[in-house]
Design a protein around this motif. Sequence first.
Motif, PDB file in Angstrom:
ATOM      1  N   ARG A  71      21.990  33.855  72.793  1.00  0.00           N
ATOM      2  CA  ARG A  71      22.995  32.785  72.848  1.00  0.00           C
ATOM      3  C   ARG A  71      23.492  32.486  71.424  1.00  0.00           C
ATOM      4  O   ARG A  71      24.688  32.325  71.197  1.00  0.00           O
ATOM      5  CB  ARG A  71      22.400  31.526  73.476  1.00  0.00           C
ATOM      6  N   THR A  72      22.541  32.473  70.495  1.00  0.00           N
ATOM      7  CA  THR A  72      22.917  32.226  69.095  1.00  0.00           C
ATOM      8  C   THR A  72      23.888  33.296  68.606  1.00  0.00           C
ATOM      9  O   THR A  72      24.914  32.986  67.989  1.00  0.00           O
ATOM     10  CB  THR A  72      21.663  32.257  68.197  1.00  0.00           C
ATOM     11  N   ARG A 101      25.870  35.124  70.294  1.00  0.00           N
ATOM     12  CA  ARG A 101      27.191  34.948  70.899  1.00  0.00           C
ATOM     13  C   ARG A 101      27.892  33.752  70.286  1.00  0.00           C
ATOM     14  O   ARG A 101      29.098  33.797  70.010  1.00  0.00           O
ATOM     15  CB  ARG A 101      27.050  34.726  72.408  1.00  0.00           C
ATOM     16  N   ALA A 102      27.137  32.677  70.055  1.00  0.00           N
ATOM     17  CA  ALA A 102      27.724  31.443  69.541  1.00  0.00           C
ATOM     18  C   ALA A 102      28.320  31.641  68.161  1.00  0.00           C
ATOM     19  O   ALA A 102      29.332  31.030  67.805  1.00  0.00           O
ATOM     20  CB  ALA A 102      26.669  30.342  69.503  1.00  0.00           C
ATOM     21  N   LYS A 103      27.680  32.527  67.377  1.00  0.00           N
ATOM     22  CA  LYS A 103      28.243  32.713  66.041  1.00  0.00           C
ATOM     23  C   LYS A 103      29.402  33.694  66.062  1.00  0.00           C
ATOM     24  O   LYS A 103      29.894  34.110  65.019  1.00  0.00           O
ATOM     25  CB  LYS A 103      27.162  33.108  65.034  1.00  0.00           C
ATOM     26  N   GLY A 104      29.845  34.056  67.241  1.00  0.00           N
ATOM     27  CA  GLY A 104      31.099  34.777  67.384  1.00  0.00           C
ATOM     28  C   GLY A 104      31.006  36.285  67.311  1.00  0.00           C
ATOM     29  O   GLY A 104      32.013  36.957  67.121  1.00  0.00           O
ATOM     30  N   LEU A 105      29.808  36.832  67.481  1.00  0.00           N
ATOM     31  CA  LEU A 105      29.696  38.290  67.478  1.00  0.00           C
ATOM     32  C   LEU A 105      30.318  38.855  68.749  1.00  0.00           C
ATOM     33  O   LEU A 105      30.294  38.218  69.812  1.00  0.00           O
ATOM     34  CB  LEU A 105      28.224  38.695  67.413  1.00  0.00           C
ATOM     35  N   GLY A 106      30.853  40.070  68.628  1.00  0.00           N
ATOM     36  CA  GLY A 106      31.444  40.719  69.795  1.00  0.00           C
ATOM     37  C   GLY A 106      30.360  41.039  70.814  1.00  0.00           C
ATOM     38  O   GLY A 106      29.198  41.234  70.474  1.00  0.00           O
ATOM     39  N   GLU A 107      30.768  41.108  72.078  1.00  0.00           N
ATOM     40  CA  GLU A 107      29.818  41.363  73.160  1.00  0.00           C
ATOM     41  C   GLU A 107      29.085  42.693  72.960  1.00  0.00           C
ATOM     42  O   GLU A 107      27.894  42.818  73.213  1.00  0.00           O
ATOM     43  CB  GLU A 107      30.591  41.357  74.486  1.00  0.00           C
TER      44      GLU A 107
END
Lengths: 298, 308
Positions: free
Chosen positions: B208-209, B211-217
Amino acid sequence: MGTGENNNSSRHGNLWYEAWLRFRRNRLAMVGLIMVISVILIAIFAPYIAPYDPLKQLIWTEGKAIKLAPPSSSHIMGTDFYGRDVLSRIIFGARISLQIGIFATIVSLLIGVPLGALAGYFPGWVDDLISWLINVVFAFPFILFVLAVVAVFKNPSMIVIYLAIGLVTWVQIARVVRAQFISLREREFVEAARALGLPTWRIIFIHILPNALAPVIVQATLGMGSIIMIEAGLAFLGFGAQPPTPSWGLMISIGQKFLATGHWWWAIFPGLAIMYTVLAFNFLGDGLRDALDVRLKR
Amino acid sequence: MLSYIIRRLLYTIPVIWGVVTVVFLLMAVVPGDPARIMMGQRGDPETLARIRSDLGLDLPIHQQYFRFLKEVAKGDLGTSYRTNQKVSHAIVERFPATFRLAFWAMIFASAIGVTAGILSAVKQYSFFDYSAMFFAIAGVSAPVFWVGLILLFIFAYNLNVIPGVGYGEGSVLYLILPVITLGVRPAALIARLTRSCMLEVLNQDYIRTARAKGLGEKTVILKHALKNAMIPVITIIGTQLSALLSGAVLTETIFAWPGIGRLAVEALVARDFPMIRGTVIFMALIFLVANIVVDISYGFIDPRVRYS
């Protein structure tokens, strides 16, 4: 159950009932159960279900045309080289597979449960010795070990095959029982039983064993699938059931010789039967594991 | 770490001794006279007696046992009744074919299994997920030899794209079907395990972290999730490889593959007991060594594992 457990015997009954409720909610588990029951029913009522006599060579009555006849309305799965109905042989084959599955499982339980219980209850040299034996058997390539045991006898009977498979598969049961005993042996109810001065065999078999049953049931169910697979492999290599027994593995073994000439039905349909049965026991075993809440290392 | 490895190796010695003893006992109870098997009906009493004394069969059973132990310890597994070849030579000659088959089967199984498992987890409950898991369950329940026969029937007999059975002097074409046959089961196991491990990892906080910091899927799944999901998968790859090495018996038989498994089956059919003994002992040894390697490699893959 044992005298020492009277106080919670009603709760014990509830545990199994709760497991059943969980099991019923699991769709795959129910599918597995129904599949297993269907195989058992087919095996029991084989003579009433099978359209033909599985051993009857129809070429003698119906002529050469019936030899290796492809699937048709009168022979849904075709006929083999001797004009025997493949479907009828598969139906009777359920008897052979289940018989081997059940008897080999009994052998493996008879060896695995007591040895696993002793190893788990007595730490120290007893555990070392039995664990060593388990590791030795585990090191053998399973199918080859069974083959070697069977090969010792010139004309192996079915009993030899049950024994040979059981002699290999008991280690999985023993591992599970041992792990259960190790976690149970320090529990209060066992200490209470010890404090009461009960004989050791009573503690092991009447007090601890019933509490270790759930994973044994799961392992034995999953084991049925692998035993049926081992037997099919044995028969395929020519070391299991002998002709004209309608064993699935044996049918594939003989039928494969006619694959190159396009007569696929003889070897392909028995494989589906094996797959169906193994799948049934795997679904059922997985369902039981979830319902009985057992964690098994596979 | 080093002491762990040494202890692990030392513990293997009694297990090997057990394997050798079980094999000896098994072959000792075999009815029939090995000298007769070797000579067939030809042997005159003198030759038979000479062979018996050569093989040590005239000794009491415990002396035969110690003799056998000593020979095995020296790497001498005896001589084949059937071909008169040294058993150890036959094994050395046949093992590369088995290794080649098992190695590629494992590569095939890992590639298919891991890919299918990741996709299934990422697209949970999709059509792909359901069909992949259906195949995975079917793959575990289908008899290996039957899968091989179906492949042969389709690709060799009907489509004629593959020449058929045999080793084909090492030609890749002959390798394809046996590799797939042997790889189906591990591929299925790996796919199921990868899927469940991925699903578990994808629910963790650090994902979740990420993803939250904006890394691509793609980065999240292939870099962050996969690394941790792979630990149990690598374990099963290791244990399956050893199972494949010793379990290629049926696949090699169908495809007339000149490996150890087929050597063992040929020996069993001919009741060639030294060869049976030798191949069984050798395969057990391979299994034990492979397991040690797997256990040790845990430490390199998963830094949380500490050996004590």
